[in-house]
Scaffold this active site. Sequence first.
Site, PDB file in Angstrom:
ATOM      1  N   GLY A  24       0.827  -1.201   0.000  1.00  0.00           N
ATOM      2  CA  GLY A  24       0.000   0.000   0.000  1.00  0.00           C
ATOM      3  C   GLY A  24       0.855   1.241   0.000  1.00  0.00           C
ATOM      4  O   GLY A  24       2.077   1.181  -0.170  1.00  0.00           O
ATOM      5  N   GLY A  25       0.206   2.379   0.198  1.00  0.00           N
ATOM      6  CA  GLY A  25       0.931   3.632   0.160  1.00  0.00           C
ATOM      7  C   GLY A  25       1.832   3.862   1.349  1.00  0.00           C
ATOM      8  O   GLY A  25       2.829   4.572   1.256  1.00  0.00           O
ATOM      9  N   PHE A  26       1.505   3.244   2.494  1.00  0.00           N
ATOM     10  CA  PHE A  26       2.260   3.488   3.713  1.00  0.00           C
ATOM     11  C   PHE A  26       2.845   2.217   4.322  1.00  0.00           C
ATOM     12  O   PHE A  26       3.671   2.306   5.217  1.00  0.00           O
ATOM     13  CB  PHE A  26       1.370   4.167   4.769  1.00  0.00           C
ATOM     14  CG  PHE A  26       0.908   5.532   4.384  1.00  0.00           C
ATOM     15  CD1 PHE A  26       1.675   6.649   4.657  1.00  0.00           C
ATOM     16  CD2 PHE A  26      -0.301   5.711   3.738  1.00  0.00           C
ATOM     17  CE1 PHE A  26       1.252   7.915   4.300  1.00  0.00           C
ATOM     18  CE2 PHE A  26      -0.736   6.965   3.373  1.00  0.00           C
ATOM     19  CZ  PHE A  26       0.043   8.077   3.651  1.00  0.00           C
ATOM     20  N   VAL A  65       2.244  -5.715   3.534  1.00  0.00           N
ATOM     21  CA  VAL A  65       1.683  -6.797   4.333  1.00  0.00           C
ATOM     22  C   VAL A  65       2.354  -8.097   3.900  1.00  0.00           C
ATOM     23  O   VAL A  65       2.383  -8.426   2.706  1.00  0.00           O
ATOM     24  CB  VAL A  65       0.157  -6.898   4.170  1.00  0.00           C
ATOM     25  CG1 VAL A  65      -0.399  -8.015   5.058  1.00  0.00           C
ATOM     26  CG2 VAL A  65      -0.514  -5.579   4.527  1.00  0.00           C
ATOM     27  N   LYS A 100       1.533  -6.476   9.066  1.00  0.00           N
ATOM     28  CA  LYS A 100       1.529  -5.183   8.384  1.00  0.00           C
ATOM     29  C   LYS A 100       2.719  -4.370   8.889  1.00  0.00           C
ATOM     30  O   LYS A 100       2.829  -4.124  10.092  1.00  0.00           O
ATOM     31  CB  LYS A 100       0.221  -4.448   8.663  1.00  0.00           C
ATOM     32  CG  LYS A 100       0.081  -3.103   7.970  1.00  0.00           C
ATOM     33  CD  LYS A 100      -1.288  -2.501   8.271  1.00  0.00           C
ATOM     34  CE  LYS A 100      -1.480  -1.171   7.573  1.00  0.00           C
ATOM     35  NZ  LYS A 100      -2.834  -0.598   7.860  1.00  0.00           N
ATOM     36  N   ARG A 113     -13.998   4.984   8.206  1.00  0.00           N
ATOM     37  CA  ARG A 113     -13.677   5.947   7.140  1.00  0.00           C
ATOM     38  C   ARG A 113     -13.106   5.322   5.868  1.00  0.00           C
ATOM     39  O   ARG A 113     -12.649   6.046   4.989  1.00  0.00           O
ATOM     40  CB  ARG A 113     -12.728   7.040   7.648  1.00  0.00           C
ATOM     41  CG  ARG A 113     -13.328   7.898   8.760  1.00  0.00           C
ATOM     42  CD  ARG A 113     -12.714   9.253   8.821  1.00  0.00           C
ATOM     43  NE  ARG A 113     -11.335   9.225   9.256  1.00  0.00           N
ATOM     44  CZ  ARG A 113     -10.532  10.295   9.223  1.00  0.00           C
ATOM     45  NH1 ARG A 113     -10.963  11.448   8.782  1.00  0.00           N
ATOM     46  NH2 ARG A 113      -9.285  10.189   9.643  1.00  0.00           N
ATOM     47  N   ASN A 165     -11.666  -4.124   1.916  1.00  0.00           N
ATOM     48  CA  ASN A 165     -11.398  -4.134   3.355  1.00  0.00           C
ATOM     49  C   ASN A 165     -12.294  -5.104   4.105  1.00  0.00           C
ATOM     50  O   ASN A 165     -12.354  -5.090   5.335  1.00  0.00           O
ATOM     51  CB  ASN A 165     -11.541  -2.723   3.936  1.00  0.00           C
ATOM     52  CG  ASN A 165     -10.302  -1.885   3.687  1.00  0.00           C
ATOM     53  OD1 ASN A 165      -9.215  -2.415   3.466  1.00  0.00           O
ATOM     54  ND2 ASN A 165     -10.461  -0.568   3.696  1.00  0.00           N
ATOM     55  N   ASP A 222      -8.498  -3.087   8.385  1.00  0.00           N
ATOM     56  CA  ASP A 222      -7.848  -1.825   8.033  1.00  0.00           C
ATOM     57  C   ASP A 222      -8.532  -0.598   8.619  1.00  0.00           C
ATOM     58  O   ASP A 222      -9.262   0.128   7.952  1.00  0.00           O
ATOM     59  CB  ASP A 222      -7.742  -1.681   6.510  1.00  0.00           C
ATOM     60  CG  ASP A 222      -6.666  -0.654   6.128  1.00  0.00           C
ATOM     61  OD1 ASP A 222      -6.131   0.011   7.038  1.00  0.00           O
ATOM     62  OD2 ASP A 222      -6.365  -0.538   4.934  1.00  0.00           O
TER      63      ASP A 222
END
Length: 467
Positions: A24-26, A29, A44, A136, A142, A155
């Site tokens: 992912g962006g940050f 996993v 993660k 959010r 997810n 997530d």
Amino acid sequence: MTRRLPSNPPNLPGFAFVRVLGSGGFADVFLYEQNMPRRLVAVKVLLAEVVNDEVRQMFQAEANLMAQLSSHPSILTVYQASVAADGRPYLVMEFCSSSLAQRYRAQPVPVSEALAIGVRIASAVETAHRQGVLHRDIKPSNILTTAYGHPVLADFGIAATLGQLEHADSVGVSVPWSAPEILREQVPGSVASEVWSLGATVYSFLAGRSPFELPGGDNSSSALMARIGRARVPASGRVDVPRSLEQVLLRSMHRRPESRQGSALEFARDLQAVEDELGLAQTAVEIAVDDWAATHGIDLDERTLVTGTHAIPGAATPRRSRRRSTPAGSSTVVRSADAGVHTGTGSSGSRRRLWIVSVAALVIVIVLAGVAVLLIQGSAGSPSVAELRSTQADGTLTFDWDDPGLGAGDAYLVTIDGVAAPAQRSTSIVLEVADRDRVCATVRVVHDGRAGAPSPETCVDVEEPAG
């Protein structure tokens, strides 16, 4: 844009690296095998280049949130969190072999399964909301599937507490499943926007695409955002999806937040009403009971339904202590200060104990009988609508009725010409009847997740508009 390669998996004591699961962006996993207890786990790991004090705090907040919520059966379980030797924080989680995002585009999800998934994930979201937490980022990718086929919400990386939202920064959003007010940056998140995402997710399972995606058309982010802003949700295109379910999803994705279901629980109740209409086994809403239930010995395994803001336990037979009773006519040993030890039957001590046991048994029977009467009276006393009134004006027909005493978790299920409308709490419904000759309606009260007896059917001949 070229996708980046995953980072190197960290060396974690007690864990053996198996393979990469995703990037992912940050964070990345990875799949690891834990040595003790031996099991496969998903780990993660934050990227080294994004780790700073702010990101580290966000990651710690995610770990804490997941730990608080992961006891819920429909929220991904977190086992532990720590920092690797190279300084990267990591989170050890339950390994789920697939997400529903990998499935719904390949083949449509059956209506019964989509309803069950919707109720379970809405239960998880409602649980988070009651802890003051917004997810959010509710979307199909997810929602993971456990080894036993149970859907779980994962997530919480961009989750925020309700009290912090007014100070929350803008975050990346998943456009196809984000409410219009989120895309316009009017709010960073709300209960209403989460209801929108729940509806969009269930719609995706049924349609095989996100709600505003056009097969073969322009599905860029800007095009999707424009269509979401207009909020004209197309039909799912499936003949086996009942109109009532289409209406539930239309309501959840209404352009105005106040016109949607008022909570994730209300959304789950609407789905339960569709299950009831289709004759399906109703999926239980899973929300933690109050401390009162735990301290009063309620058997949580027998809990089936949730109503209002509290879980209602099923009527359980009280647990009885396992005492060995003395058979009638057997010898009883009684110690006497004068005669030492005397063996006989029918002694005063034996009769006294027998009397006490008999009285206690009688009290238990009386209590159980009272509980049974209360349960029967409660069932028989479920509110019902006595009659409907009708009013016609300007091509519309309005049915209204008196409130029979709706409870906090109750709702009305209105059936128009044999088709159930979405559950509602309003005591009226307005219909467009310009092209209809006759309209018939009944109203039932959904109480404890079950629809009660219908009101007498009211049929109205539609009047020709004046002029």
